[in-house]
Scaffold this motif. Sequence first.
Motif, PDB file in Angstrom:
ATOM      1  N   PHE A  22       0.761  -1.316   0.118  1.00  0.00           N
ATOM      2  CA  PHE A  22       0.172   0.196  -0.094  1.00  0.00           C
ATOM      3  C   PHE A  22       1.155   0.947  -0.005  1.00  0.00           C
ATOM      4  O   PHE A  22       2.021   1.272   0.636  1.00  0.00           O
ATOM      5  CB  PHE A  22      -0.725   0.106   1.223  1.00  0.00           C
ATOM      6  CG  PHE A  22      -1.816  -1.241   1.505  1.00  0.00           C
ATOM      7  CD1 PHE A  22      -2.866  -1.267   0.500  1.00  0.00           C
ATOM      8  CD2 PHE A  22      -1.489  -2.125   2.213  1.00  0.00           C
ATOM      9  CE1 PHE A  22      -3.666  -2.472   0.696  1.00  0.00           C
ATOM     10  CE2 PHE A  22      -2.434  -3.282   2.619  1.00  0.00           C
ATOM     11  CZ  PHE A  22      -3.641  -3.475   1.769  1.00  0.00           C
ATOM     12  N   LEU A  23       0.322   2.211  -0.707  1.00  0.00           N
ATOM     13  CA  LEU A  23       1.199   3.550  -0.796  1.00  0.00           C
ATOM     14  C   LEU A  23      -0.051   4.601  -0.508  1.00  0.00           C
ATOM     15  O   LEU A  23      -1.049   4.583  -1.370  1.00  0.00           O
ATOM     16  CB  LEU A  23       1.949   3.802  -2.089  1.00  0.00           C
ATOM     17  CG  LEU A  23       2.160   5.236  -2.356  1.00  0.00           C
ATOM     18  CD1 LEU A  23       3.130   5.770  -1.270  1.00  0.00           C
ATOM     19  CD2 LEU A  23       2.999   5.141  -3.692  1.00  0.00           C
ATOM     20  N   VAL A  24       0.053   5.563   0.443  1.00  0.00           N
ATOM     21  CA  VAL A  24      -0.834   6.595   0.764  1.00  0.00           C
ATOM     22  C   VAL A  24      -0.171   7.907   0.364  1.00  0.00           C
ATOM     23  O   VAL A  24       0.980   8.121   0.785  1.00  0.00           O
ATOM     24  CB  VAL A  24      -1.152   6.759   2.060  1.00  0.00           C
ATOM     25  CG1 VAL A  24      -2.471   7.415   2.355  1.00  0.00           C
ATOM     26  CG2 VAL A  24      -1.565   5.192   2.623  1.00  0.00           C
ATOM     27  N   ASN A  25      -0.975   8.708  -0.305  1.00  0.00           N
ATOM     28  CA  ASN A  25      -0.177  10.082  -0.588  1.00  0.00           C
ATOM     29  C   ASN A  25      -1.049  11.110   0.305  1.00  0.00           C
ATOM     30  O   ASN A  25      -2.093  11.460   0.582  1.00  0.00           O
ATOM     31  CB  ASN A  25      -0.705  10.520  -2.051  1.00  0.00           C
ATOM     32  CG  ASN A  25       0.315   9.923  -3.092  1.00  0.00           C
ATOM     33  OD1 ASN A  25      -0.408   9.484  -4.038  1.00  0.00           O
ATOM     34  ND2 ASN A  25       1.381   9.280  -2.827  1.00  0.00           N
ATOM     35  N   THR A  26      -0.047  11.947   1.267  1.00  0.00           N
ATOM     36  CA  THR A  26      -0.554  12.909   2.095  1.00  0.00           C
ATOM     37  C   THR A  26      -1.112  14.177   1.029  1.00  0.00           C
ATOM     38  O   THR A  26      -2.293  14.617   1.709  1.00  0.00           O
ATOM     39  CB  THR A  26       0.522  13.592   2.797  1.00  0.00           C
ATOM     40  OG1 THR A  26       1.497  14.079   2.050  1.00  0.00           O
ATOM     41  CG2 THR A  26       1.060  12.540   3.817  1.00  0.00           C
ATOM     42  N   HIS A  27      -0.651  14.161  -0.201  1.00  0.00           N
ATOM     43  CA  HIS A  27      -1.139  15.412  -1.051  1.00  0.00           C
ATOM     44  C   HIS A  27      -0.496  15.141  -2.369  1.00  0.00           C
ATOM     45  O   HIS A  27       0.535  14.531  -2.345  1.00  0.00           O
ATOM     46  CB  HIS A  27      -1.018  16.808  -0.201  1.00  0.00           C
ATOM     47  CG  HIS A  27       0.423  17.239  -0.285  1.00  0.00           C
ATOM     48  ND1 HIS A  27       1.208  16.860   0.809  1.00  0.00           N
ATOM     49  CD2 HIS A  27       1.258  17.902  -0.870  1.00  0.00           C
ATOM     50  CE1 HIS A  27       2.509  17.127   0.720  1.00  0.00           C
ATOM     51  NE2 HIS A  27       2.400  18.100  -0.342  1.00  0.00           N
TER      52      HIS A  27
ATOM     53  N   HIS B 218      -3.217  22.663   2.687  1.00  0.00           N
ATOM     54  CA  HIS B 218      -2.088  22.879   1.981  1.00  0.00           C
ATOM     55  C   HIS B 218      -2.431  22.759   0.564  1.00  0.00           C
ATOM     56  O   HIS B 218      -1.918  23.594  -0.275  1.00  0.00           O
ATOM     57  CB  HIS B 218      -0.955  21.999   2.244  1.00  0.00           C
ATOM     58  CG  HIS B 218       0.190  21.804   1.688  1.00  0.00           C
ATOM     59  ND1 HIS B 218       1.112  22.848   1.576  1.00  0.00           N
ATOM     60  CD2 HIS B 218       0.865  20.847   0.985  1.00  0.00           C
ATOM     61  CE1 HIS B 218       1.990  22.658   0.835  1.00  0.00           C
ATOM     62  NE2 HIS B 218       2.079  21.307   0.362  1.00  0.00           N
ATOM     63  N   THR B 219      -3.260  21.719   0.062  1.00  0.00           N
ATOM     64  CA  THR B 219      -3.638  21.474  -1.259  1.00  0.00           C
ATOM     65  C   THR B 219      -5.224  21.067  -0.910  1.00  0.00           C
ATOM     66  O   THR B 219      -5.816  20.823   0.208  1.00  0.00           O
ATOM     67  CB  THR B 219      -2.989  20.347  -1.938  1.00  0.00           C
ATOM     68  OG1 THR B 219      -3.536  19.124  -1.135  1.00  0.00           O
ATOM     69  CG2 THR B 219      -1.312  20.473  -1.942  1.00  0.00           C
ATOM     70  N   GLY B 220      -5.977  20.906  -1.958  1.00  0.00           N
ATOM     71  CA  GLY B 220      -7.458  20.528  -1.957  1.00  0.00           C
ATOM     72  C   GLY B 220      -7.490  18.957  -1.719  1.00  0.00           C
ATOM     73  O   GLY B 220      -8.838  18.513  -1.464  1.00  0.00           O
ATOM     74  N   GLY B 221      -6.537  18.397  -1.419  1.00  0.00           N
ATOM     75  CA  GLY B 221      -6.478  16.887  -1.335  1.00  0.00           C
ATOM     76  C   GLY B 221      -5.656  16.351  -0.170  1.00  0.00           C
ATOM     77  O   GLY B 221      -4.939  15.287  -0.342  1.00  0.00           O
ATOM     78  N   ASP B 222      -5.731  16.864   1.100  1.00  0.00           N
ATOM     79  CA  ASP B 222      -4.661  16.425   2.096  1.00  0.00           C
ATOM     80  C   ASP B 222      -5.239  15.319   3.149  1.00  0.00           C
ATOM     81  O   ASP B 222      -6.500  15.343   3.345  1.00  0.00           O
ATOM     82  CB  ASP B 222      -4.626  17.791   3.128  1.00  0.00           C
ATOM     83  CG  ASP B 222      -3.658  19.091   2.474  1.00  0.00           C
ATOM     84  OD1 ASP B 222      -3.361  18.652   1.252  1.00  0.00           O
ATOM     85  OD2 ASP B 222      -3.556  20.002   3.104  1.00  0.00           O
ATOM     86  N   THR B 223      -4.363  14.659   3.604  1.00  0.00           N
ATOM     87  CA  THR B 223      -4.670  13.678   4.152  1.00  0.00           C
ATOM     88  C   THR B 223      -3.787  13.614   5.341  1.00  0.00           C
ATOM     89  O   THR B 223      -2.485  13.635   5.253  1.00  0.00           O
ATOM     90  CB  THR B 223      -4.717  11.924   3.566  1.00  0.00           C
ATOM     91  OG1 THR B 223      -5.509  12.052   2.624  1.00  0.00           O
ATOM     92  CG2 THR B 223      -5.001  10.971   4.470  1.00  0.00           C
ATOM     93  N   MET B 224      -4.258  13.298   6.676  1.00  0.00           N
ATOM     94  CA  MET B 224      -3.178  12.918   7.842  1.00  0.00           C
ATOM     95  C   MET B 224      -3.210  11.262   8.038  1.00  0.00           C
ATOM     96  O   MET B 224      -4.341  11.014   7.819  1.00  0.00           O
ATOM     97  CB  MET B 224      -3.314  13.770   9.112  1.00  0.00           C
ATOM     98  CG  MET B 224      -4.652  13.234  10.008  1.00  0.00           C
ATOM     99  SD  MET B 224      -4.724  13.765  11.344  1.00  0.00           S
ATOM    100  CE  MET B 224      -6.081  15.074  11.359  1.00  0.00           C
ATOM    101  N   ILE B 225      -2.071  10.730   8.311  1.00  0.00           N
ATOM    102  CA  ILE B 225      -2.230   9.236   8.542  1.00  0.00           C
ATOM    103  C   ILE B 225      -1.573   9.195  10.002  1.00  0.00           C
ATOM    104  O   ILE B 225      -0.659   9.371  10.222  1.00  0.00           O
ATOM    105  CB  ILE B 225      -1.137   8.841   7.592  1.00  0.00           C
ATOM    106  CG1 ILE B 225      -1.486   8.682   6.163  1.00  0.00           C
ATOM    107  CG2 ILE B 225      -0.937   7.025   7.949  1.00  0.00           C
ATOM    108  CD1 ILE B 225      -1.243   9.847   5.290  1.00  0.00           C
ATOM    109  N   ARG B 226      -2.811   8.535  10.723  1.00  0.00           N
ATOM    110  CA  ARG B 226      -2.371   8.246  12.327  1.00  0.00           C
ATOM    111  C   ARG B 226      -2.004   6.790  12.389  1.00  0.00           C
ATOM    112  O   ARG B 226      -2.830   5.838  11.765  1.00  0.00           O
ATOM    113  CB  ARG B 226      -3.588   8.631  13.142  1.00  0.00           C
ATOM    114  CG  ARG B 226      -3.361   8.076  14.421  1.00  0.00           C
ATOM    115  CD  ARG B 226      -4.459   8.570  15.240  1.00  0.00           C
ATOM    116  NE  ARG B 226      -5.862   8.121  14.831  1.00  0.00           N
ATOM    117  CZ  ARG B 226      -7.018   8.006  15.564  1.00  0.00           C
ATOM    118  NH1 ARG B 226      -6.888   8.939  16.633  1.00  0.00           N
ATOM    119  NH2 ARG B 226      -8.237   7.711  14.984  1.00  0.00           N
ATOM    120  N   PHE B 227      -0.793   6.460  12.936  1.00  0.00           N
ATOM    121  CA  PHE B 227      -0.495   4.904  13.434  1.00  0.00           C
ATOM    122  C   PHE B 227      -0.824   5.014  14.789  1.00  0.00           C
ATOM    123  O   PHE B 227      -0.044   5.547  15.718  1.00  0.00           O
ATOM    124  CB  PHE B 227       1.046   4.996  13.160  1.00  0.00           C
ATOM    125  CG  PHE B 227       1.401   4.877  11.788  1.00  0.00           C
ATOM    126  CD1 PHE B 227       1.172   3.878  10.883  1.00  0.00           C
ATOM    127  CD2 PHE B 227       1.835   6.176  11.067  1.00  0.00           C
ATOM    128  CE1 PHE B 227       1.601   3.969   9.191  1.00  0.00           C
ATOM    129  CE2 PHE B 227       2.190   6.295   9.809  1.00  0.00           C
ATOM    130  CZ  PHE B 227       1.921   5.040   8.979  1.00  0.00           C
TER     131      PHE B 227
END
Length: 321
Positions: free
Chosen positions: A99-104, A181-190
């Motif tokens: 899996f690869l997740v993009n923050t933005h 920061h952009t229109g498609g930001d995600t934070m990833i919590r572990f």
Amino acid sequence: MKSASLLLAAWAVAVLSASARSQGLDFGKIEIATEQVAPNLYMLSGSAGLDPAHEDAAGGRIGVLAGPDGILMVDAQYGELADKVLTAIRRVSSAPIRFLVNTHIHRDHTGGNAKFAKLGATIFAREELREGMGRARTVNGNPAPAADPAAIPVVTYGLGEPVRIHLNGEIADLIPVRAAHTGGDTMIRFENANAIMIGDYYRNFGYPFIDIANGGSLKGMLEALDVTMKVARPDTRLIPGHGTIVKRTELAPYRDMIFAIQGKVQQLVAQGKTLQDVLAARVTSPYDSTVPGGLLPAAGGGTSADRFITEVYQELKGGDK
Ligand SMILES: [Zn+2]
């Protein structure tokens, strides 16, 4: 037709590499350093002093959750560094990259997407990010080639639709935030590692960067910071895309700074001042000594402070329409 499109592709690649050169990036010199932040969680960063847009560490920080179930990556650096990133990952784990997740969307976070997708990773990101990759782009005023289809996220989600990935005994929550920061930001919590990768809506090298052209917003940035302060526990490590790892207590003064600068710009806008007047007023000066890199050149021309003030001005003026 075929040779024409090949020529066009070659030309587009030449335009792109020319633009990388003009940014002063020598990818050959950049090394990838690995920092272990939890038993199975690693952070990968590029060398300092080689990326004019990010003097502290070249490109964006990558997260690697490794273990017997496979690897989850957060972000993928500049595409030009993908081989070096893969070598760094292989030093900590030989497991498949699943899996690869993009923050933005920015290329120092998504440039390596295609490489890792071709190795078998399924890319997760916001719907807005996927749409952004499909849009026609320009580099120095010239049309840029469309993204490699392999780079485009396969699994998408919208605001209010967090995704949970269970892997290696860890729970990774992909939490979308409002356009910041952009229109498609995600934070990833572990959850077990007690760490959150927060992308670029917080930074402690240079002033905040609101990428309005890619859908970012000042209001959203303030909201994303508020949400992060709620999601984080007092001892949670907050890991930005650039700069040093911080705790929740560092976000409040950052938010207050943005709020104060917004207030000052708002006053000047109300007095009918032009952007040039507002820049000349140097409204960031109380913070310049405490924001490392704040007066260094930022991508797009001018200093990081000027870029931030311009963004605040544009958003406040836009609000009058
Ligand atoms: Zn960014």
